[in-house]
Design a protein around this motif. Sequence first.
Motif, PDB file in Angstrom:
ATOM      1  N   LEU A   1      -2.348  10.327 -18.360  1.00  0.00           N
ATOM      2  CA  LEU A   1      -2.343   9.645 -17.324  1.00  0.00           C
ATOM      3  C   LEU A   1      -3.911   9.516 -16.540  1.00  0.00           C
ATOM      4  O   LEU A   1      -4.115   8.587 -16.057  1.00  0.00           O
ATOM      5  N   ILE A   2      -4.532  10.617 -16.438  1.00  0.00           N
ATOM      6  CA  ILE A   2      -5.779  10.773 -15.798  1.00  0.00           C
ATOM      7  C   ILE A   2      -6.824  10.010 -16.922  1.00  0.00           C
ATOM      8  O   ILE A   2      -7.511   9.514 -16.361  1.00  0.00           O
ATOM      9  N   LYS A   3      -6.689  10.453 -18.037  1.00  0.00           N
ATOM     10  CA  LYS A   3      -7.792   9.623 -18.867  1.00  0.00           C
ATOM     11  C   LYS A   3      -7.491   8.159 -18.839  1.00  0.00           C
ATOM     12  O   LYS A   3      -8.404   7.479 -18.659  1.00  0.00           O
ATOM     13  N   SER A   4      -6.330   7.742 -18.675  1.00  0.00           N
ATOM     14  CA  SER A   4      -6.230   6.162 -18.708  1.00  0.00           C
ATOM     15  C   SER A   4      -6.713   5.826 -17.311  1.00  0.00           C
ATOM     16  O   SER A   4      -7.085   4.827 -17.199  1.00  0.00           O
ATOM     17  N   THR A   5      -6.530   6.435 -16.329  1.00  0.00           N
ATOM     18  CA  THR A   5      -6.786   6.232 -15.118  1.00  0.00           C
ATOM     19  C   THR A   5      -8.597   6.162 -15.031  1.00  0.00           C
ATOM     20  O   THR A   5      -9.028   5.051 -14.258  1.00  0.00           O
ATOM     21  N   ARG A   6      -9.090   7.001 -15.502  1.00  0.00           N
ATOM     22  CA  ARG A   6     -10.625   7.005 -15.764  1.00  0.00           C
ATOM     23  C   ARG A   6     -11.176   6.021 -16.457  1.00  0.00           C
ATOM     24  O   ARG A   6     -11.905   5.164 -16.061  1.00  0.00           O
ATOM     25  N   ASN A   7     -10.368   5.657 -17.682  1.00  0.00           N
ATOM     26  CA  ASN A   7     -10.972   4.460 -18.490  1.00  0.00           C
ATOM     27  C   ASN A   7     -10.840   3.116 -17.709  1.00  0.00           C
ATOM     28  O   ASN A   7     -11.893   2.493 -17.738  1.00  0.00           O
ATOM     29  N   LEU A   8      -9.876   2.844 -17.090  1.00  0.00           N
ATOM     30  CA  LEU A   8      -9.722   1.625 -16.412  1.00  0.00           C
ATOM     31  C   LEU A   8     -10.568   1.633 -15.139  1.00  0.00           C
ATOM     32  O   LEU A   8     -11.126   0.380 -14.888  1.00  0.00           O
ATOM     33  N   SER A   9     -10.740   2.574 -14.508  1.00  0.00           N
ATOM     34  CA  SER A   9     -11.527   2.774 -13.171  1.00  0.00           C
ATOM     35  C   SER A   9     -13.026   2.314 -13.921  1.00  0.00           C
ATOM     36  O   SER A   9     -13.774   1.489 -13.115  1.00  0.00           O
ATOM     37  N   LEU A  10     -13.223   3.069 -14.922  1.00  0.00           N
ATOM     38  CA  LEU A  10     -14.714   2.790 -15.385  1.00  0.00           C
ATOM     39  C   LEU A  10     -15.059   1.369 -15.847  1.00  0.00           C
ATOM     40  O   LEU A  10     -16.147   0.775 -15.724  1.00  0.00           O
ATOM     41  N   ARG A  11     -13.961   0.884 -16.283  1.00  0.00           N
ATOM     42  CA  ARG A  11     -14.018  -0.636 -16.980  1.00  0.00           C
ATOM     43  C   ARG A  11     -14.284  -1.498 -15.652  1.00  0.00           C
ATOM     44  O   ARG A  11     -14.974  -2.393 -15.767  1.00  0.00           O
ATOM     45  N   TYR A  12     -13.317  -1.414 -14.678  1.00  0.00           N
ATOM     46  CA  TYR A  12     -13.767  -1.790 -13.474  1.00  0.00           C
ATOM     47  C   TYR A  12     -15.078  -1.654 -12.931  1.00  0.00           C
ATOM     48  O   TYR A  12     -15.621  -2.905 -12.553  1.00  0.00           O
ATOM     49  N   ILE A  13     -15.702  -0.546 -12.810  1.00  0.00           N
ATOM     50  CA  ILE A  13     -16.954  -0.338 -12.274  1.00  0.00           C
ATOM     51  C   ILE A  13     -17.871  -1.398 -13.219  1.00  0.00           C
ATOM     52  O   ILE A  13     -18.821  -2.073 -12.813  1.00  0.00           O
ATOM     53  N   GLU A  14     -17.638  -1.253 -14.601  1.00  0.00           N
ATOM     54  CA  GLU A  14     -18.415  -2.024 -15.463  1.00  0.00           C
ATOM     55  C   GLU A  14     -18.637  -3.535 -15.186  1.00  0.00           C
ATOM     56  O   GLU A  14     -19.594  -4.076 -15.290  1.00  0.00           O
TER      57      GLU A  14
END
Length: 197
Positions: A77-90
């Motif tokens: 869940l934390i990895k998924s959160t990180r991935n989606l958050s980084l995608r938002y930033i990108e």
Amino acid sequence: MASLLHLSDNELLLLLKKGDESAFSEIYNRYWEKMASYSIRLTKSEDESADIVQEIFISLWRRKEDLVIKGSLAAYLIKSTRNLSLRYIERNINVTDFVEKLAEFISDKSQDIEENISFRELQEQIDKGVAKLPKKMQQIYLLSRDEQLSYREISEKLGISEGTVKKQISNSLKIISESLKGKLSITMSAILFHFLR
């Protein structure tokens, strides 16, 4: 519902795979706050973080029967959160940077009137640059910028490597930048560089 508090994550996942809504709710209650806090640290946006966490849990429920998690549920869940958050930033960093640079440009009263190029004129120049791209490169660029797909998503969609996607986007930005040379003021060109980057 109270009895679920004592179940392990693995036990909850087994129930989830069977469509148990109470197990899903317990997983949500255990992790949503930690996920949201982590996302807020990355995105600096409470609203966006709430959407990110919601998207992850919607996906978790939809894929519950086929879900394969290697390692712990918490790590997943934390990895998924990180991935989606980084995608938002990108997806948003370029626009944010562009707006900030443009605001600085417009507020500088010393600039010539002809340098006050409008958004429409700027977009027209970018569109002309995009139109000059080779077809495959143009397709990859538009999937990245218009549809906001990640390198991985484009790679899977077109059946090419992520490295190829990255290289094609890099090349497309160079071509677009070259096509704009001499057509924009130095200041606007600098701002555009930040926008396209």
